[in-house]
Enzyme design. Sequence first.
Site, PDB file in Angstrom:
ATOM      1  N   LYS A   1      11.755   3.787  -2.584  1.00 31.16           N
ATOM      2  CA  LYS A   1      13.035   3.083  -2.457  1.00 31.16           C
ATOM      3  C   LYS A   1      14.086   3.695  -3.377  1.00 31.16           C
ATOM      4  O   LYS A   1      15.262   3.716  -3.043  1.00 31.16           O
ATOM      5  CB  LYS A   1      12.869   1.588  -2.717  1.00 31.16           C
ATOM      6  CG  LYS A   1      12.167   0.899  -1.548  1.00 31.16           C
ATOM      7  CD  LYS A   1      12.522  -0.560  -1.443  1.00 31.16           C
ATOM      8  CE  LYS A   1      11.930  -1.161  -0.185  1.00 31.16           C
ATOM      9  NZ  LYS A   1      12.043  -2.609  -0.128  1.00 31.16           N
TER      10      LYS A   1
ATOM     11  N   LYS B   1       5.714   6.403   7.819  1.00 33.00           N
ATOM     12  CA  LYS B   1       5.410   5.103   8.442  1.00 33.00           C
ATOM     13  C   LYS B   1       6.614   4.614   9.253  1.00 33.00           C
ATOM     14  O   LYS B   1       7.765   4.919   8.920  1.00 33.00           O
ATOM     15  CB  LYS B   1       4.969   4.078   7.397  1.00 33.00           C
ATOM     16  CG  LYS B   1       6.063   3.533   6.540  1.00 33.00           C
ATOM     17  CD  LYS B   1       5.580   2.330   5.722  1.00 33.00           C
ATOM     18  CE  LYS B   1       6.746   1.820   4.871  1.00 33.00           C
ATOM     19  NZ  LYS B   1       6.481   0.703   4.030  1.00 33.00           N
TER      20      LYS B   1
ATOM     21  N   LYS C   1      12.372   0.430   9.693  1.00 32.57           N
ATOM     22  CA  LYS C   1      13.678   0.161  10.323  1.00 32.57           C
ATOM     23  C   LYS C   1      14.729   1.196   9.924  1.00 32.57           C
ATOM     24  O   LYS C   1      15.731   1.364  10.616  1.00 32.57           O
ATOM     25  CB  LYS C   1      14.147  -1.250   9.967  1.00 32.57           C
ATOM     26  CG  LYS C   1      14.266  -1.386   8.476  1.00 32.57           C
ATOM     27  CD  LYS C   1      14.697  -2.725   8.026  1.00 32.57           C
ATOM     28  CE  LYS C   1      14.928  -2.723   6.538  1.00 32.57           C
ATOM     29  NZ  LYS C   1      13.752  -2.424   5.716  1.00 32.57           N
TER      30      LYS C   1
HETATM   31  P1  TYM Z   1       7.570  -5.520   4.552  1.00 31.38           P
HETATM   32  O1  TYM Z   1       8.647  -6.502   4.832  1.00 31.38           O
HETATM   33  O2  TYM Z   1       7.957  -4.108   4.260  1.00 31.38           O
HETATM   34  O3  TYM Z   1       6.524  -5.471   5.740  1.00 31.38           O
HETATM   35  C1  TYM Z   1       5.935  -6.667   6.242  1.00 31.38           C
HETATM   36  C2  TYM Z   1       4.527  -6.439   6.705  1.00 31.38           C
HETATM   37  O4  TYM Z   1       4.459  -5.422   7.701  1.00 31.38           O
HETATM   38  C3  TYM Z   1       3.543  -4.398   7.297  1.00 31.38           C
HETATM   39  N1  TYM Z   1       4.087  -3.098   7.749  1.00 31.38           N
HETATM   40  C4  TYM Z   1       3.397  -2.206   8.460  1.00 31.38           C
HETATM   41  N2  TYM Z   1       2.141  -2.217   8.936  1.00 31.38           N
HETATM   42  C5  TYM Z   1       1.742  -1.157   9.661  1.00 31.38           C
HETATM   43  N3  TYM Z   1       2.532  -0.072   9.931  1.00 31.38           N
HETATM   44  C6  TYM Z   1       3.802  -0.017   9.455  1.00 31.38           C
HETATM   45  N4  TYM Z   1       4.577   1.021   9.743  1.00 31.38           N
HETATM   46  C7  TYM Z   1       4.293  -1.109   8.689  1.00 31.38           C
HETATM   47  N5  TYM Z   1       5.483  -1.405   8.089  1.00 31.38           N
HETATM   48  C8  TYM Z   1       5.335  -2.611   7.517  1.00 31.38           C
HETATM   49  C9  TYM Z   1       3.507  -4.484   5.777  1.00 31.38           C
HETATM   50  O5  TYM Z   1       2.326  -3.957   5.258  1.00 31.38           O
HETATM   51  C10 TYM Z   1       3.614  -5.975   5.569  1.00 31.38           C
HETATM   52  O6  TYM Z   1       2.361  -6.600   5.733  1.00 31.38           O
HETATM   53  N6  TYM Z   1       6.434  -6.701  -0.087  1.00 31.38           N
HETATM   54  C11 TYM Z   1       6.239  -7.090   1.278  1.00 31.38           C
HETATM   55  C12 TYM Z   1       6.737  -8.498   1.591  1.00 31.38           C
HETATM   56  C13 TYM Z   1       6.158  -9.531   0.694  1.00 31.38           C
HETATM   57  C14 TYM Z   1       4.812  -9.984   0.710  1.00 31.38           C
HETATM   58  C15 TYM Z   1       4.736 -10.958  -0.328  1.00 31.38           C
HETATM   59  C16 TYM Z   1       3.689  -9.673   1.493  1.00 31.38           C
HETATM   60  C17 TYM Z   1       6.817 -10.198  -0.278  1.00 31.38           C
HETATM   61  N7  TYM Z   1       5.964 -11.055  -0.905  1.00 31.38           N
HETATM   62  C18 TYM Z   1       3.541 -11.619  -0.589  1.00 31.38           C
HETATM   63  C19 TYM Z   1       2.503 -10.352   1.199  1.00 31.38           C
HETATM   64  C20 TYM Z   1       2.434 -11.305   0.178  1.00 31.38           C
HETATM   65  C21 TYM Z   1       6.992  -6.114   2.141  1.00 31.38           C
HETATM   66  O7  TYM Z   1       7.911  -5.471   1.732  1.00 31.38           O
HETATM   67  O8  TYM Z   1       6.615  -6.082   3.406  1.00 31.38           O
END
Ligand code: TYM
Length: 338
Positions: free
Chosen positions: A118, A200, A203
């Site tokens: 990031k 990966k 968006k």
């Molecule tokens: P975030 O918002 O980036 O993504 C949400 C979920 O989607 C999964 N993910 C993917 N899985 C497979 N392939 C991909 N290309 C891909 N992109 C995203 C992520 O692994 C995630 O499960 N920090 C977290 C949000 C969060 C969270 C939490 C998650 C905040 N607090 C507590 C679990 C528990 C995040 O940025 O996910």
Amino acid sequence: MENTAATKKVMLSGIQPSGDLHLGNYLGAVKNWAALAEEFDCYYFMADLHSITVRQNPAELRRRSLAQLAQYIACGLDPEKNTLFIQSHVHEHAELGWILNCYTMFGELSRMTQFKDKCAKNADNINGGLFTYPSLMAADILLYQADYVPVGEDQKQHCELTRDIATRFNNIYGETFKVPEPYIPKVGARIMSLVNPTSKMSKSDPHGCVFLLDSPEEIARKFKRAVTDSDTENCVRYAPAEKPGVANLMSIYSSVTGKSFEEIEAEFQGKGYGAFKPAVGEAVIEALRPVREEAQRIMADKAYLQQVYTQGAQKAGYVARKTLRKVYKRVGFVEKPF
Ligand code: TYM
């Protein structure tokens, strides 16, 4: 023993409403959540506090938070069986986040790969929140004494840090937090960009990213343009190191159809990439069609959404308050008189 709410293990996860939900979020996370409600006590939230670590347009953030809730429900998360809420509605997240900052080391936060990525993408806004993001994520998880955190592969490092923080706190103050485990799907844990299959799906790369609300035409177009491999073999075979583009399409196809890699290889034997790419597109269109239609219907019903997130925040707040009270006591804060 009967699996009642009191004995059920706890699942918790969140997604940032910093963009609309995409196929990676769906296959790596949300799609797998609906089936968990019978066996586990499940909490899912819109991580709006996390999303402002990157500058957001306020009106868009509000719209996407509600749209995300509608998409959770459309993906099969029944609000009567799952606790669905907006992170900022439960102020205990921010409060425990601060406390856990004081039990998270600078070196640990510096090693987080998401932080490094990031920083590279937002060089003009490397703020403190971006750095301490994992302590807030630990707070999200530990407030609910979660046993499992269903996430994609990219969040594994944050889940491991959460375990370290919980263990450190427990060692100092006695058993306070459940030490959680990541719960990562076998297929779909890492969906890659359709145009750049070594990064990966995200968006920030809209051409390589399929959104849950994309029209069927848009999805078909994106899969037609998906990058396959420049080998002359033109053969659908699972070999992620040699053929990352084909392997990614196979993972997507496998996740949405339930077919194994061997079955997919047999299905497309002798047919080549020209037949394979549109077939994956079609399978994704059919898998997402009911989700998109149902999400659009729910998004139009603002009163229903408000009722769901109000009920969710009340349930989540009750559990969160209990944990935070215990933590305040442990660290030595004077008990609040009201
Ligand atoms: P975030 O918002 O980036 O993504 C949400 C979920 O989607 C999964 N993910 C993917 N899985 C497979 N392939 C991909 N290309 C891909 N992109 C995203 C992520 O692994 C995630 O499960 N920090 C977290 C949000 C969060 C969270 C939490 C998650 C905040 N607090 C507590 C679990 C528990 C995040 O940025 O996910």
